[in-house]
Design a protein around this motif. Sequence first.
Motif, PDB file in Angstrom:
ATOM      1  N   GLY A 252       0.818  -1.211   0.000  1.00  0.00           N
ATOM      2  CA  GLY A 252       0.000   0.000   0.000  1.00  0.00           C
ATOM      3  C   GLY A 252       0.849   1.256   0.000  1.00  0.00           C
ATOM      4  O   GLY A 252       0.618   2.185  -0.784  1.00  0.00           O
ATOM      5  N   LYS A 253       1.846   1.287   0.856  1.00  0.00           N
ATOM      6  CA  LYS A 253       2.736   2.440   0.942  1.00  0.00           C
ATOM      7  C   LYS A 253       3.922   2.340  -0.022  1.00  0.00           C
ATOM      8  O   LYS A 253       4.670   3.304  -0.175  1.00  0.00           O
ATOM      9  N   LYS A 254       4.111   1.139  -0.611  1.00  0.00           N
ATOM     10  CA  LYS A 254       5.260   0.894  -1.491  1.00  0.00           C
ATOM     11  C   LYS A 254       6.556   1.228  -0.762  1.00  0.00           C
ATOM     12  O   LYS A 254       7.421   1.953  -1.267  1.00  0.00           O
ATOM     13  N   HIS A 255       6.664   0.657   0.402  1.00  0.00           N
ATOM     14  CA  HIS A 255       7.787   0.993   1.279  1.00  0.00           C
ATOM     15  C   HIS A 255       8.043  -0.183   2.214  1.00  0.00           C
ATOM     16  O   HIS A 255       7.153  -0.998   2.467  1.00  0.00           O
ATOM     17  N   PHE A 256       9.287  -0.271   2.696  1.00  0.00           N
ATOM     18  CA  PHE A 256       9.646  -1.306   3.659  1.00  0.00           C
ATOM     19  C   PHE A 256       9.371  -0.809   5.071  1.00  0.00           C
ATOM     20  O   PHE A 256       9.660   0.342   5.407  1.00  0.00           O
ATOM     21  N   GLU A 257       8.829  -1.695   5.889  1.00  0.00           N
ATOM     22  CA  GLU A 257       8.512  -1.372   7.271  1.00  0.00           C
ATOM     23  C   GLU A 257       9.098  -2.428   8.195  1.00  0.00           C
ATOM     24  O   GLU A 257       9.283  -3.587   7.803  1.00  0.00           O
ATOM     25  N   ARG A 258       9.385  -2.023   9.409  1.00  0.00           N
ATOM     26  CA  ARG A 258       9.875  -2.961  10.419  1.00  0.00           C
ATOM     27  C   ARG A 258       8.722  -3.815  10.945  1.00  0.00           C
ATOM     28  O   ARG A 258       7.624  -3.307  11.188  1.00  0.00           O
ATOM     29  N   ASP A 259       8.995  -5.082  11.120  1.00  0.00           N
ATOM     30  CA  ASP A 259       7.994  -5.991  11.659  1.00  0.00           C
ATOM     31  C   ASP A 259       7.957  -5.828  13.176  1.00  0.00           C
ATOM     32  O   ASP A 259       8.945  -6.134  13.862  1.00  0.00           O
ATOM     33  N   PRO A 260       6.851  -5.318  13.734  1.00  0.00           N
ATOM     34  CA  PRO A 260       6.830  -5.070  15.188  1.00  0.00           C
ATOM     35  C   PRO A 260       6.647  -6.311  16.031  1.00  0.00           C
ATOM     36  O   PRO A 260       6.872  -6.269  17.236  1.00  0.00           O
ATOM     37  N   SER A 261       6.250  -7.434  15.431  1.00  0.00           N
ATOM     38  CA  SER A 261       5.999  -8.635  16.209  1.00  0.00           C
ATOM     39  C   SER A 261       7.307  -9.245  16.708  1.00  0.00           C
ATOM     40  O   SER A 261       8.378  -9.043  16.130  1.00  0.00           O
ATOM     41  N   LYS A 262       7.216  -9.989  17.772  1.00  0.00           N
ATOM     42  CA  LYS A 262       8.378 -10.635  18.361  1.00  0.00           C
ATOM     43  C   LYS A 262       8.659 -11.931  17.621  1.00  0.00           C
ATOM     44  O   LYS A 262       7.776 -12.776  17.485  1.00  0.00           O
ATOM     45  N   PRO A 263       9.887 -12.133  17.111  1.00  0.00           N
ATOM     46  CA  PRO A 263      10.172 -13.354  16.347  1.00  0.00           C
ATOM     47  C   PRO A 263      10.230 -14.573  17.253  1.00  0.00           C
ATOM     48  O   PRO A 263      10.472 -14.489  18.461  1.00  0.00           O
ATOM     49  N   SER A 264      10.007 -15.714  16.648  1.00  0.00           N
ATOM     50  CA  SER A 264       9.996 -16.970  17.383  1.00  0.00           C
ATOM     51  C   SER A 264      10.531 -18.070  16.471  1.00  0.00           C
ATOM     52  O   SER A 264      10.359 -18.033  15.250  1.00  0.00           O
ATOM     53  N   LEU A 265      11.167 -19.056  17.073  1.00  0.00           N
ATOM     54  CA  LEU A 265      11.625 -20.214  16.312  1.00  0.00           C
ATOM     55  C   LEU A 265      10.498 -21.192  16.026  1.00  0.00           C
ATOM     56  O   LEU A 265      10.623 -22.036  15.126  1.00  0.00           O
ATOM     57  N   LEU A 266       9.403 -21.085  16.772  1.00  0.00           N
ATOM     58  CA  LEU A 266       8.225 -21.939  16.554  1.00  0.00           C
ATOM     59  C   LEU A 266       7.001 -21.040  16.387  1.00  0.00           C
ATOM     60  O   LEU A 266       6.143 -20.966  17.270  1.00  0.00           O
TER      61      LEU A 266
END
Length: 851
Positions: A252-266
């Motif tokens: 929509g914005k045609k732009h890269f954004e930071r993923d605010p979610s916390k990453p997980s291995l599972l």
Amino acid sequence: MIVQSPRPKRSKPDQTNAEEITPRPQPQAAAGFFAPKNPAGPSNPIPSSSPAFATPVHPLKPFQPPVLTKAAILPIILPPATLRPLAFRTFTKKHSLTLTSTALQELATFIGRHCGSGWREEGLAEKVLEEVARSWKNRNGGVIVEGNSPELKDILKNLEGNMSGGKILTGPRSLSRQNSLLLEPEQDEQHAHTRLGLRPVQSLTREDSNASFGMSGLEFTEEPGDDSVGDVRRWLKVIHAFDQPRLTYNIGKKHFERDPSKPSLLPAASHKTDAFRNRYNVIHQRILRNEAFQSSSVQGSSLRQKTSANGLSSHKITPIANLLGRHGTHHMLLGMLVILPTGSLAISDLTGTITLDLSHAVAIPEDSAWFTPGMMVLIDGVYEEEEETMTMGNGLSGSSGVGGTIGGRFQGFFIGQPPCEKRRVTLGVSGPDGSGADHTIGGGFGWIDFLGVGSERAVGSKMRKLEHRILRQPALLEDGRPSRGRAVIIGELNLDQPRSLQALRKILGLYASDPEGCTPMTFVLAGNFTQHAVMARGGSGGSIEYKEFFDALASTLADFPSLLTTATFVFVPGDNDGWVSAFSGGAATPLPRKPVPDLFTSRIRRVFAAANAEAGLANPGKETEKDAGKRKGGEAVWTTNPSRITLFGPSHEMVLFRDDISARLRRASVRLNNTNKAPVEPEPPTNNDNDDSAMDNQCPPSSLPDAPDVDDADMADTTMTDAMDVDPAPAPNQKSTTMLPPPSIPYDVLAARKLVKTILDQGYLAPFRQAIRPVHWDYTSAMYLYPLPTAMVLVDTTAPPFCVTYEGCHVMNPGSILVPGRKGAARWVEYELPGVGGSGTGGGRVRECTF
């Protein structure tokens, strides 16, 4: 009636005695007039203030900074329409940002409350808007500034505490300790020295206290006499895959954004779909910027006539869901090659899936890339509906496929890789390789900080100036003098083979003899560090023997203290290294994978610490008060697989990846019916051939866009350094008389070009199915090659060693440190930054030696 007698007054015996000893002083009327102007101070053993003793007449009073009081501001109601011209000039024209109506309302309310009626005359609003715009870009908020975003509210909250009288007293709190003492020239001189805790002697000023985002983290200074700044290793940083910023593309914005979610291995199963969607969107937006996929909006103009005269046509990508009801029509699809549960090959995009028929497909350019399930490909062909679908009109029925599989099939005639994009085009930087000073072009993602070291348009020009000052001085470019800006890349180092340590000792001895100040800045050593998965009891031994192998490596490194104190050693693990190999048994492990545990590498770290202590240097990352003022010594960095090395911020980026990807491509590739080309038999690798040529782009005319040109390719060794002459590729409108490659190009060069083109066109390090090469869904951003790095180290023992440059990215494969089939021969790659050596070309070359 009871009458209470008054209490008798208690006498004070001490009072009468005091009056007898000390008589009461009599009031004197003229005491105040005749009193001395400077009353005598308290008794002091120091003699009087005569010049002979040089004692002060007045005692020194301690300096007490004045207490600052906030100036009163009369708030006003500022309409957003009144602030719009100034906000447009600051955000849009100067910083390339777009303000929404809610954001403009928030800024107008904030400025009216804290700047008052002097927001226009005193220029208070302009400074506030400038501060907000820079802070927004520092947080990578995106191109569009929204009023309800938590980033904007946090910026205004921090700014509110740093304002007094409508003026900004200090920079944003995100500045480093170095920049926190740098003040605006408009600030009061007394206040400047109050912050520093000094007496008012001279005010510290700077034209711009708020350095552009990314500069505070780099701690960039302009002092040429600083020894720490003059060392090239001061600007070298190893970035682990798990520490890399996680970015997603917003269509929509045609732009890269930071993923605010916390990453997980599972993670949840939906994250797998998100990973596929983001990968598709990144490649799709890259293709739409290609000239072959852009159409002119001018109808009947001379531009269209010129385009048709040159034989160029615009291509259009059709979503798979739009094929319904269009039997027999010609289309071009972009999607991922997948294998259906029925075992047939299909292509899938964000709208649906359709079965593929590649029995008559031809690769464009022919035999120039690999095609395996899990890759994003472009396919040109015709859609054919089934007879049942045509009669009954069921396009997305369960009987036609699985889930949302479209009925019918897509007959592919041409298949190709998505066209690649150069780094400077992605970042929107003009000039040769982005080296033009302060010359930028519109568009691109120059303001995106992909690695956490600052964006290209924020710090790129300053970092290039610093690089020119440190590495590209005329005195340092003398002929015959080794360059400091070199990286030694050693391939698979099997520590369980004694000959590997002998070869390593020989290589390190060659560089230890270099003059002082000319040794390489970094050494890269890649696994597998054992031939078998020792942690899974592969071969013989276990964790104890695994640690003994690294202890033997520490003993070898201890013999070269001059390299340990001046270079950074980077260790990249393989699939046979712990702890992952304890349960994988050497099979393909999920990427990215963690480094070798510190439990096995403790002795190597002690060897580096001992070498630095003997040379009087500080250990990087473990500085103490005693190490203040000392120069930093060498260090050992155990990184992830893959990982990245950055030098001078975003100016140089090198990807480190250890994987036998060539063998995996051969096992999982899709076989095409290449009837026009005779098969080329593999030739045994030779060690006396040298190729310094461009990648071949010969291809028959087709509807697919031509492959991008290759800047150059380097295939060098220690025996030959002359360039190889290769015939130029035929023009697009000329048909090649033969499809056989020139006989002068060896098979190893063709295999290297095919591998490099496949990986860089995909822009992904693991273009396979999850069952073949699993990837952690929440860490797929570490697998992207977008934008293209300046250099890439692909350690692949199943491919011949090579050094190839494709679309400005220099890819190197050192192979194994021991040359197969030759006794007592060692091989490695030496990479030199472009423009820092005596020749000025830079790049990598394969080197060999005997031991």
